[in-house]
Design a protein around this motif. Sequence first.
Motif, PDB file in Angstrom:
ATOM      1  N   ARG A 254       4.248   2.772  -8.372  1.00 44.48           N
ATOM      2  CA  ARG A 254       4.085   3.808  -8.049  1.00 44.48           C
ATOM      3  C   ARG A 254       2.595   4.365  -7.887  1.00 44.48           C
ATOM      4  N   GLU A 255       1.885   3.839  -8.533  1.00 41.64           N
ATOM      5  CA  GLU A 255       0.322   4.018  -8.471  1.00 41.64           C
ATOM      6  C   GLU A 255      -0.210   3.417  -7.002  1.00 41.64           C
ATOM      7  N   ALA A 256       0.186   2.286  -6.976  1.00 39.92           N
ATOM      8  CA  ALA A 256      -0.359   1.596  -5.773  1.00 39.92           C
ATOM      9  C   ALA A 256       0.163   2.385  -4.448  1.00 39.92           C
ATOM     10  N   ALA A 257       1.458   2.785  -4.542  1.00 45.46           N
ATOM     11  CA  ALA A 257       2.037   3.497  -3.291  1.00 45.46           C
ATOM     12  C   ALA A 257       1.320   4.936  -3.060  1.00 45.46           C
ATOM     13  N   ARG A 258       0.794   5.553  -4.284  1.00 41.21           N
ATOM     14  CA  ARG A 258       0.180   6.642  -4.049  1.00 41.21           C
ATOM     15  C   ARG A 258      -1.251   6.565  -3.385  1.00 41.21           C
ATOM     16  N   LEU A 259      -1.956   5.475  -3.985  1.00 39.66           N
ATOM     17  CA  LEU A 259      -3.381   5.178  -3.486  1.00 39.66           C
ATOM     18  C   LEU A 259      -3.148   4.734  -2.044  1.00 39.66           C
ATOM     19  N   GLU A 260      -2.018   4.027  -1.795  1.00 37.28           N
ATOM     20  CA  GLU A 260      -2.060   3.452  -0.412  1.00 37.28           C
ATOM     21  C   GLU A 260      -1.732   4.901   0.753  1.00 37.28           C
ATOM     22  N   ARG A 261      -1.110   5.676   0.049  1.00 36.93           N
ATOM     23  CA  ARG A 261      -0.735   6.836   1.108  1.00 36.93           C
ATOM     24  C   ARG A 261      -2.313   7.660   1.124  1.00 36.93           C
ATOM     25  N   ARG A 262      -3.079   7.626   0.227  1.00 34.48           N
ATOM     26  CA  ARG A 262      -4.472   8.232   0.502  1.00 34.48           C
ATOM     27  C   ARG A 262      -5.472   7.264   0.955  1.00 34.48           C
ATOM     28  N   ARG A 263      -4.919   6.107   1.197  1.00 33.64           N
ATOM     29  CA  ARG A 263      -6.112   5.077   1.605  1.00 33.64           C
ATOM     30  C   ARG A 263      -7.163   4.951   0.802  1.00 33.64           C
ATOM     31  N   ASP A 264      -7.034   5.124  -0.399  1.00 34.03           N
ATOM     32  CA  ASP A 264      -7.951   5.072  -1.507  1.00 34.03           C
ATOM     33  C   ASP A 264      -8.744   3.638  -1.537  1.00 34.03           C
ATOM     34  N   ALA A 265      -9.909   3.228  -1.833  1.00 36.79           N
ATOM     35  CA  ALA A 265     -10.613   2.035  -1.700  1.00 36.79           C
ATOM     36  C   ALA A 265     -10.152   1.231  -3.321  1.00 36.79           C
ATOM     37  N   ALA A 266      -9.534   1.925  -3.969  1.00 34.50           N
ATOM     38  CA  ALA A 266      -9.253   1.364  -5.373  1.00 34.50           C
ATOM     39  C   ALA A 266      -7.894   0.865  -5.542  1.00 34.50           C
ATOM     40  N   ARG A 267      -7.241   0.718  -4.323  1.00 40.05           N
ATOM     41  CA  ARG A 267      -5.909   0.330  -4.314  1.00 40.05           C
ATOM     42  C   ARG A 267      -5.721  -1.323  -4.479  1.00 40.05           C
ATOM     43  N   ALA A 268      -6.734  -2.110  -4.259  1.00 44.08           N
ATOM     44  CA  ALA A 268      -6.626  -3.396  -4.355  1.00 44.08           C
ATOM     45  C   ALA A 268      -6.418  -4.006  -5.793  1.00 44.08           C
ATOM     46  N   PRO A 269      -7.251  -3.292  -6.737  1.00 40.52           N
ATOM     47  CA  PRO A 269      -6.838  -3.861  -8.021  1.00 40.52           C
ATOM     48  C   PRO A 269      -5.715  -3.425  -8.572  1.00 40.52           C
ATOM     49  N   VAL A 270      -5.027  -2.093  -8.081  1.00 39.72           N
ATOM     50  CA  VAL A 270      -3.814  -2.010  -8.713  1.00 39.72           C
ATOM     51  C   VAL A 270      -2.529  -2.697  -7.853  1.00 39.72           C
ATOM     52  N   TRP A 271      -2.644  -3.105  -6.693  1.00 41.45           N
ATOM     53  CA  TRP A 271      -1.726  -4.188  -5.978  1.00 41.45           C
ATOM     54  C   TRP A 271      -1.952  -5.384  -6.758  1.00 41.45           C
ATOM     55  N   ALA A 272      -3.305  -6.046  -7.065  1.00 46.58           N
ATOM     56  CA  ALA A 272      -3.461  -7.328  -7.678  1.00 46.58           C
ATOM     57  C   ALA A 272      -2.732  -7.038  -9.226  1.00 46.58           C
ATOM     58  N   ALA A 273      -3.117  -6.132  -9.826  1.00 39.37           N
ATOM     59  CA  ALA A 273      -2.424  -6.180 -11.399  1.00 39.37           C
ATOM     60  C   ALA A 273      -0.996  -6.252 -11.116  1.00 39.37           C
ATOM     61  N   LEU A 274      -0.213  -5.492 -10.115  1.00 39.23           N
ATOM     62  CA  LEU A 274       1.206  -5.315  -9.788  1.00 39.23           C
ATOM     63  C   LEU A 274       1.775  -6.836  -9.503  1.00 39.23           C
ATOM     64  N   ALA A 275       0.799  -7.565  -8.656  1.00 41.76           N
ATOM     65  CA  ALA A 275       1.200  -9.012  -8.286  1.00 41.76           C
ATOM     66  C   ALA A 275       1.328  -9.900  -9.555  1.00 41.76           C
ATOM     67  N   ALA A 276       0.168  -9.753 -10.553  1.00 43.52           N
ATOM     68  CA  ALA A 276       0.123 -10.537 -11.536  1.00 43.52           C
ATOM     69  C   ALA A 276       1.310 -10.318 -12.571  1.00 43.52           C
ATOM     70  N   THR A 277       1.789  -9.009 -12.809  1.00 40.96           N
ATOM     71  CA  THR A 277       2.687  -8.475 -13.553  1.00 40.96           C
ATOM     72  C   THR A 277       3.992  -9.028 -13.130  1.00 40.96           C
ATOM     73  N   CYS A 278       4.302  -8.942 -11.734  1.00 38.22           N
ATOM     74  CA  CYS A 278       5.522  -9.557 -11.105  1.00 38.22           C
ATOM     75  C   CYS A 278       5.470 -10.954 -11.229  1.00 38.22           C
ATOM     76  N   ALA A 279       4.678 -11.613 -10.949  1.00 37.80           N
ATOM     77  CA  ALA A 279       4.479 -13.265 -11.116  1.00 37.80           C
ATOM     78  C   ALA A 279       4.876 -13.397 -12.640  1.00 37.80           C
ATOM     79  N   ARG A 280       4.344 -12.873 -13.449  1.00 36.33           N
ATOM     80  CA  ARG A 280       4.718 -13.298 -15.119  1.00 36.33           C
ATOM     81  C   ARG A 280       6.177 -13.099 -15.580  1.00 36.33           C
ATOM     82  N   GLY A 281       6.676 -12.019 -14.613  1.00 36.56           N
ATOM     83  CA  GLY A 281       7.994 -11.745 -14.961  1.00 36.56           C
ATOM     84  C   GLY A 281       9.000 -12.609 -14.065  1.00 36.56           C
TER      85      GLY A 281
END
Length: 167
Positions: free
Chosen positions: A32-59
């Motif tokens: 949800r946070e990554a999608a929100r940042l993506e819509r705003r083209r916020d520069a801080a979106r990469a760490p959120v996507w990376a955290a999502l990738a790691a969380t999904c991978a661990r799962g």
Amino acid sequence: ALADPGIARVLSRAAIDEGRGRRARACRTLRREAARLERRRDAARAPVWAALAATCARGGRVLEAERAWKQAADGAAHDHQCPPPMHLLVALATAWIHDARLARAEALLRSAIEAHRVESLEPTDDLVAQLGECLYWQRRWPDAMNVVDGRTDVAARVVRARLLTAQ
């Protein structure tokens, strides 16, 4: 360190949820946070996507982790930021190893280790141990033994013990 305290709070909340065994909730929060940042083209979106990738991978959600990792790398490249942190690569490589995508995991881990060497840094023990495990599952035991040889980390010792019993 993130400049936006709201993003830091979301990452912290997701880490707490994952630590309590609520991985799906953590993924939803991060997505949800990554999608929100993506819509705003916020520069801080990469760490959120990376955290999502790691969380999904661990799962064990490999495909979703791959998509999120690509979004993180693309976002970092687009915003001229550093790529996502190396320790998050280990989670994706582990998911690939568990999913029997050994060639991809090996390529990713060797690239990460080489990136450490280019910067005159010693590769972390978890990267080396994961590469050893990947080579173990490919039945390339002598190569795996050479990789983990001399490492004192617990994970490397476990891989070395596995290799000794396999040979």
